[in-house]
Write an enzyme that holds these catalytic residues in place. Sequence first.
Site, PDB file in Angstrom:
ATOM      1  N   CYS A 182       0.841  -1.191   0.000  1.00 58.52           N
ATOM      2  CA  CYS A 182       0.000   0.000   0.000  1.00 58.52           C
ATOM      3  C   CYS A 182       0.877   1.243   0.000  1.00 58.52           C
ATOM      4  O   CYS A 182       1.588   1.498   0.984  1.00 58.52           O
ATOM      5  CB  CYS A 182      -0.925  -0.003   1.218  1.00 58.52           C
ATOM      6  SG  CYS A 182      -2.033   1.419   1.290  1.00 58.52           S
ATOM      7  N   PRO A 183       0.856   2.052  -1.053  1.00 58.59           N
ATOM      8  CA  PRO A 183       1.673   3.277  -1.047  1.00 58.59           C
ATOM      9  C   PRO A 183       1.180   4.309  -0.049  1.00 58.59           C
ATOM     10  O   PRO A 183       1.960   5.142   0.421  1.00 58.59           O
ATOM     11  CB  PRO A 183       1.543   3.783  -2.496  1.00 58.59           C
ATOM     12  CG  PRO A 183       0.268   3.200  -2.998  1.00 58.59           C
ATOM     13  CD  PRO A 183       0.124   1.872  -2.314  1.00 58.59           C
TER      14      PRO A 183
END
Length: 382
Positions: A182-183
């Site tokens: 997940c950025p």
Amino acid sequence: MRWCPSSSFHLLRCVRLRTCTKRRRNTLPLWSREIWAYIRLLVQSFYFNSFTNSDVVFDSVFEPVFWAVDYVTRWFGTVFVFLVVVLTSSILAIAYLILLPMVFRTYSTAWITWHVCYGHWNLVMIVFNYYKATMTAPGYPPTVKNDHPFVAVCKKCIIPKPARTHHCGICNRCILRMDHHCPWLNNCVGYLNHRYFFNFCLFMTLGCVYCSISGRNLFLDAYNAIERFKHMDVEKPGVPVTGMGVLIGLLPPGQTNYQTAAPPYTFKDKMINKSIIYMWVLTSTVAVALGALTCWHAVLISRGETSIERHLNSREKERMESRGRIYKNPFDYGRLNNWKVFFGVQKRSHWLTRVLLPSGHTPPGDGLTWEAFPVKKDLIPV
């Protein structure tokens, strides 16, 4: 004169020697033959064994693209986290500086109690779960020799991979029960922080829906006020009066401009209304986008699989159906049991203390071994 067989044989032999001599003269240099052999080796490497398929060829061709995406995502993770903090803080500033004083002035005591209690509970759950999802390591397999069973060896890390473990190209490590990278967390979502990630998405969605519904009337009032301000700005002060206007006495003697009254709003009023519009648009957009993601992860949790396992199980299901067989997810324990295992619920009170309140407990098990195949009885009797 008779034709001798030995003479014909000798003639054919001479022709063959001359042809071979011409071929040797036309052969390529050694360096070009080495390059050609290397190119043939590269092409043959795409199908060097029976396990190679179109996916392997695709990954090999687009490996530079994947590397570039992983590199950019790794370095921009901090920027995404900064955006989450800034956007959330802006909504909180509007809520505390504008909306909360308005609530105290206009709402009844019961509604004030509801908004204060629910709003702060939702805020605490969002902040706690986001902090834990960002700062908690997702879980890594051991790198030293151990007796835990494994299903494969990672081609990147060259270490044994337990069941449900996958390699993350951005983190450059193997992750236990990896879901995705997940950025917005700048972290992988795995065995140890998957619950924090889902809770953050859930409570952030609930908070955005709460702001969107409760602030709908305020948004309409603010939008109408901005439209009125635009119409008022069209009437500019100091309109010159000429011609018959001076003769009929529209202005006092010696005055040539009609002075319009000051606008009935201030810069502060304009900014307040624009802030309310900004809050409603942002929370409504996030509620739709993040709500869809939360529902998708809820479906995956109910099925006992991660985002990566969803694709792998779909592919395996198609392969088994082509052979006339039925494939079942070995880690699907039933909907209720899947949620119990995910949240770590071991008794009834845990639905309150571990689900509805902040809790830093670790998930059950060690993330290295998993009970395979569904069971009919409850894994955690509640």
